[in-house]
Scaffold this motif. Structure first.
Motif, PDB file in Angstrom:
ATOM      1  N   PRO A 132     -11.848   6.796 -59.602  1.00  0.00           N
ATOM      2  CA  PRO A 132     -13.207   6.501 -60.074  1.00  0.00           C
ATOM      3  C   PRO A 132     -14.069   7.757 -60.243  1.00  0.00           C
ATOM      4  O   PRO A 132     -14.864   7.847 -61.179  1.00  0.00           O
ATOM      5  CB  PRO A 132     -13.778   5.590 -58.978  1.00  0.00           C
ATOM      6  CG  PRO A 132     -12.585   4.991 -58.326  1.00  0.00           C
ATOM      7  CD  PRO A 132     -11.519   6.036 -58.397  1.00  0.00           C
ATOM      8  N   THR A 154     -13.469   9.645 -63.521  1.00  0.00           N
ATOM      9  CA  THR A 154     -13.931   9.033 -64.775  1.00  0.00           C
ATOM     10  C   THR A 154     -15.354   9.450 -65.129  1.00  0.00           C
ATOM     11  O   THR A 154     -15.776   9.278 -66.278  1.00  0.00           O
ATOM     12  CB  THR A 154     -13.884   7.496 -64.697  1.00  0.00           C
ATOM     13  OG1 THR A 154     -14.763   7.065 -63.659  1.00  0.00           O
ATOM     14  CG2 THR A 154     -12.482   6.989 -64.444  1.00  0.00           C
ATOM     15  N   LEU A 155     -16.100  10.000 -64.169  1.00  0.00           N
ATOM     16  CA  LEU A 155     -17.516  10.302 -64.403  1.00  0.00           C
ATOM     17  C   LEU A 155     -17.759  11.300 -65.533  1.00  0.00           C
ATOM     18  O   LEU A 155     -18.620  11.047 -66.382  1.00  0.00           O
ATOM     19  CB  LEU A 155     -18.166  10.770 -63.105  1.00  0.00           C
ATOM     20  CG  LEU A 155     -18.255   9.706 -62.007  1.00  0.00           C
ATOM     21  CD1 LEU A 155     -18.862  10.293 -60.742  1.00  0.00           C
ATOM     22  CD2 LEU A 155     -19.052   8.517 -62.481  1.00  0.00           C
ATOM     23  N   LEU A 172     -22.033   2.497 -66.618  1.00  0.00           N
ATOM     24  CA  LEU A 172     -20.720   2.476 -65.959  1.00  0.00           C
ATOM     25  C   LEU A 172     -20.545   3.692 -65.047  1.00  0.00           C
ATOM     26  O   LEU A 172     -19.955   3.586 -63.965  1.00  0.00           O
ATOM     27  CB  LEU A 172     -19.600   2.421 -66.998  1.00  0.00           C
ATOM     28  CG  LEU A 172     -19.393   1.089 -67.702  1.00  0.00           C
ATOM     29  CD1 LEU A 172     -18.354   1.217 -68.814  1.00  0.00           C
ATOM     30  CD2 LEU A 172     -18.974   0.029 -66.701  1.00  0.00           C
ATOM     31  N   ALA A 173     -21.049   4.849 -65.463  1.00  0.00           N
ATOM     32  CA  ALA A 173     -20.955   6.039 -64.617  1.00  0.00           C
ATOM     33  C   ALA A 173     -21.766   5.849 -63.339  1.00  0.00           C
ATOM     34  O   ALA A 173     -21.312   6.222 -62.244  1.00  0.00           O
ATOM     35  CB  ALA A 173     -21.431   7.269 -65.383  1.00  0.00           C
ATOM     36  N   VAL A 223     -22.477   2.985 -61.887  1.00  0.00           N
ATOM     37  CA  VAL A 223     -21.785   1.990 -61.066  1.00  0.00           C
ATOM     38  C   VAL A 223     -20.546   2.603 -60.417  1.00  0.00           C
ATOM     39  O   VAL A 223     -20.203   2.290 -59.273  1.00  0.00           O
ATOM     40  CB  VAL A 223     -21.420   0.751 -61.928  1.00  0.00           C
ATOM     41  CG1 VAL A 223     -20.476  -0.175 -61.195  1.00  0.00           C
ATOM     42  CG2 VAL A 223     -22.674   0.025 -62.358  1.00  0.00           C
ATOM     43  N   THR A 224     -19.872   3.481 -61.113  1.00  0.00           N
ATOM     44  CA  THR A 224     -18.640   4.083 -60.620  1.00  0.00           C
ATOM     45  C   THR A 224     -18.901   5.188 -59.600  1.00  0.00           C
ATOM     46  O   THR A 224     -18.053   5.454 -58.753  1.00  0.00           O
ATOM     47  CB  THR A 224     -17.831   4.651 -61.809  1.00  0.00           C
ATOM     48  OG1 THR A 224     -17.653   3.617 -62.770  1.00  0.00           O
ATOM     49  CG2 THR A 224     -16.472   5.143 -61.383  1.00  0.00           C
ATOM     50  N   ILE A 239     -18.459   4.239 -55.873  1.00  0.00           N
ATOM     51  CA  ILE A 239     -17.051   3.937 -55.609  1.00  0.00           C
ATOM     52  C   ILE A 239     -16.263   5.253 -55.514  1.00  0.00           C
ATOM     53  O   ILE A 239     -15.389   5.414 -54.638  1.00  0.00           O
ATOM     54  CB  ILE A 239     -16.488   3.031 -56.725  1.00  0.00           C
ATOM     55  CG1 ILE A 239     -17.247   1.722 -56.766  1.00  0.00           C
ATOM     56  CG2 ILE A 239     -15.000   2.773 -56.507  1.00  0.00           C
ATOM     57  CD1 ILE A 239     -16.943   0.883 -58.001  1.00  0.00           C
ATOM     58  N   GLY A 240     -16.566   6.188 -56.423  1.00  0.00           N
ATOM     59  CA  GLY A 240     -15.866   7.474 -56.388  1.00  0.00           C
ATOM     60  C   GLY A 240     -16.199   8.291 -55.154  1.00  0.00           C
ATOM     61  O   GLY A 240     -15.326   8.929 -54.564  1.00  0.00           O
TER      62      GLY A 240
END
Length: 150
Positions: free
Chosen positions: A93, A96-97, A132-133, A135-136, A139-140
């Motif tokens: 996760p 992906t940022l 999405l970034a 939200v992620t 988690i990351g």
């Protein structure tokens, strides 16, 4: 003195560069112009002025910045591995940022420079990517911190 070769191009006759010169051996002329300047009458004066450096498009520069972010991330991961001897896990996760943030920026840059996609699709895609970034991100961070718990 070794002979210099000039690459093929306009005005190149295959002879070494030293024999192509007019005999002044790169010395300055009385008028102060060099032998290779256009005022000096060199064979290079007929070259096209538009040849040379062409800057990259804004989209390519945006992609290069995204790639630089990934290079620095992988450099940090590799440095950590060499320093500690262990790999960090659960980083999917977090990795992906840069892509998500960069895709949002790329959508806006493409819209501003080429007009494609349209204004509203570009804004929607950028907002979606940045959402999405966001939200992620937690988690990351949780995945990163799981590597350091006892």
């Amino acid at each position: 003195m070794p002979e210099e070769k000039r690459p093929a191009g306009p005005g190149y006759n295959g002879a070494p560069a030293q024999t192509q010169r007019s005999g002044l051996r790169g010395e300055r002329r009385d008028s102060g112009t060099s032998e290779l300047s256009p005022e000096g009458g060199s064979e290079r004066s007929g070259a096209c002025p538009d040849e040379g450096y062409t800057p990259a498009s804004p989209a390519k520069r945006t992609l290069a910045w995204i790639a630089l972010c990934y290079v620095l991330l992988f450099l940090a991961l590799t440095t950590y591995f060499y320093f500690t001897g262990t790999m960090l896990g659960n980083l999917g996760p977090l990795l992906t940022l840069p892509g998500l943030a960069g895709l949002g920026i790329l959508a806006l840059v493409s819209w501003k420079t080429t007009g494609r996609p349209g204004k509203w699709p570009a804004l929607a895609l950028a907002a979606l990517c940045w959402l999405l970034a966001l939200v992620t991100l937690p988690i990351g961070v949780a995945g990163l911190l799981s590597n350091f718990g006892g």
